[in-house]
Design an enzyme around this catalytic site. Structure first.
Site, short mmCIF file in Angstrom:
data_model
loop_
_atom_site.label_atom_id
_atom_site.label_comp_id
_atom_site.label_asym_id
_atom_site.label_seq_id
_atom_site.Cartn_x
_atom_site.Cartn_y
_atom_site.Cartn_z
NE ARG A 73 45.48 47.59 40.19
CZ ARG A 73 45.93 49.27 40.69
NH1 ARG A 73 45.77 50.28 39.53
NH2 ARG A 73 45.75 49.29 41.32
CB THR A 74 40.49 43.35 42.40
OG1 THR A 74 42.05 43.46 42.55
CG2 THR A 74 40.19 42.02 42.45
CE LYS A 103 23.09 48.19 61.60
NZ LYS A 103 22.01 47.40 61.53
NE ARG A 124 41.36 43.05 47.30
CZ ARG A 124 42.76 43.67 46.49
NH1 ARG A 124 42.91 44.89 46.85
NH2 ARG A 124 42.92 43.24 45.18
CG HIS A 153 44.96 38.23 44.12
ND1 HIS A 153 43.54 38.82 43.69
CD2 HIS A 153 45.01 40.42 44.32
CE1 HIS A 153 43.30 39.42 43.23
NE2 HIS A 153 44.21 40.80 43.12
N1 CP Z 1 46.32 44.57 41.09
C1 CP Z 1 45.60 43.90 42.39
O1 CP Z 1 44.73 43.71 42.94
O2 CP Z 1 45.39 45.98 42.39
P1 CP Z 1 43.68 46.49 43.21
O3 CP Z 1 44.48 46.23 45.00
O4 CP Z 1 44.36 47.50 42.94
O5 CP Z 1 42.36 45.29 42.82
#
Ligand code: CP
Length: 330
Positions: A73-74, A103, A124, A153
């Site tokens: 999703r993100t 590397k 992320r 998050h």
């Molecule tokens: N909700 C969420 O962070 O989903 P993903 O890990 O698929 O991005």
């Protein structure tokens, strides 16, 4: 990948009514007024996307998406958000194998490289504090935290708060159930920060005993005004919850598979019967997803289930709004 420990320091700029040029790393940067300002911008982006309107707000901008951890999703909603607004993306999934990180390039140098080519970085990373470290390394462009380990998050929380607001028209006077991996869920940690900005919110925490909220986080959220009640059984869920927020047990955060297996052996799944017994007819059921044994698919068609409908889509609208705001375009 070797994991660097990042220090989490309190040096982030508060949004303070102006998103332009700001990193989005923690809900701690937000005041109530900032979230209230954001909500209509998300609504505007929703209208734009639903009506397939062409936007050039981000024309000429390249946004780097650096995802050191998997995402459905993100990642895709940030990519879609940039493209919906007429911008372009540099998309790197697994930089540890496909970039010069493999590397031995340092994390900070990798961030500086993408800073040179982009208007913003969406990151992320599995290590808590990595988004702050990236924000320190990228001095000239905003960094957006798309999830740093079990820490935060923030963009997920902003879309969750929009989802709750869309349903109930308020973010005060709410009672919610937060269930599952309360210790590791960064979405829950950010959501508690967000709810604590508003008045008279109560959350019931239901988790396996080994996965309770960290005691210092609990004390911090309570000090901010969030009422927290820890429960051990579904039987203690109050009937007047506006929302249930279910999260999976986070296998990837466990040191051993045996420890994980011991916890998931105990059933922790929302079923139609659980929903009908303990939720009200107005309770919405949320889950940041992926669901891994957290919600029985038989629940999907229940009109209270918003996780596969508005919650996923609101991720797109929220990320469109945030990108436009931090790049000074909204
Ligand atoms: N909700 C969420 O962070 O989903 P993903 O890990 O698929 O991005």
């Amino acid at each position: 990948m070797s994991q660097v420990a990042f220090r989490i320091r309190n040096e982030l700029a508060m949004i303070n009514g102006d998103f332009c040029g700001k990193d989005i790393v923690s809900l701690d940067q937000f005041a109530r007024q900032d979230i209230e300002y954001l909500l209509p911008v998300i609504q505007h982006m929703k209208n734009l996307a639903v009506n397939h309107e062409v936007s050039h707000l981000l024309a000429g901008h390249l946004i780097s998406l650096l995802f050191f951890e998997p995402s459905s999703r993100t990642f895709s909603s940030f990519a879609a958000a940039v493209k919906r607004l007429g911008g372009q993306t540099i998309e790197i999934q697994n930089p540890e194998t496909v970039s010069s990180v493999s590397k031995g390039e340092s994390f900070e140098d990798t961030i500086r490289v993408f800073e040179a080519y982009s208007s913003a970085i969406v990151l992320r990373h599995p290590v808590p504090g990595s988004a702050r470290a990236a924000a320190r390394a990228a001095k000239d462009i905003p960094v957006v935290n798309a999830g740093d380990g079990n820490n935060e998050h923030p963009t997920q929380t902003l879309l969750d708060m929009y989802t709750i607001y869309e349903q109930f028209g308020r973010l005060d006077h709410l009672t919610g159930l937060l269930a599952g991996d309360v210790f590791n869920s960064r979405t829950l940690h950010s959501l508690m920060r967000g709810l604590s900005l508003f008045n008279n919110n109560i959350v019931y925490l239901l988790s396996p005993p080994q996965l309770r909220l960290d005691r210092s986080d609990l004390a911090q959220f309570v000090k901010r005004g969030l009422r927290i009640i820890e429960i051990d059984s579904e039987k203690d869920i109050p009937h007047d919850c506006q929302f249930w927020y279910w999260t999976r047990i986070q296998k990837e955060r466990f040191a051993s598979l045996d420890a994980y297996a011991e916890i998931v052996a105990k059933n922790f799944t929302v079923t139609p019967s659980l929903l009908d017994t303990y939720a009200s007819k107005n309770t919405i059921l949320m889950d940041p997803l992926p669901r891994v044994g957290t919600i029985d698919p038989a629940v999907d068609d229940d009109e209270r289930a918003v996780y596969l409908r508005s919650q996923i889509r609101n991720g797109l609208y929220t990320r469109m709004a945030l990108l436009a705001l931090i790049l000074g375009k909204a």
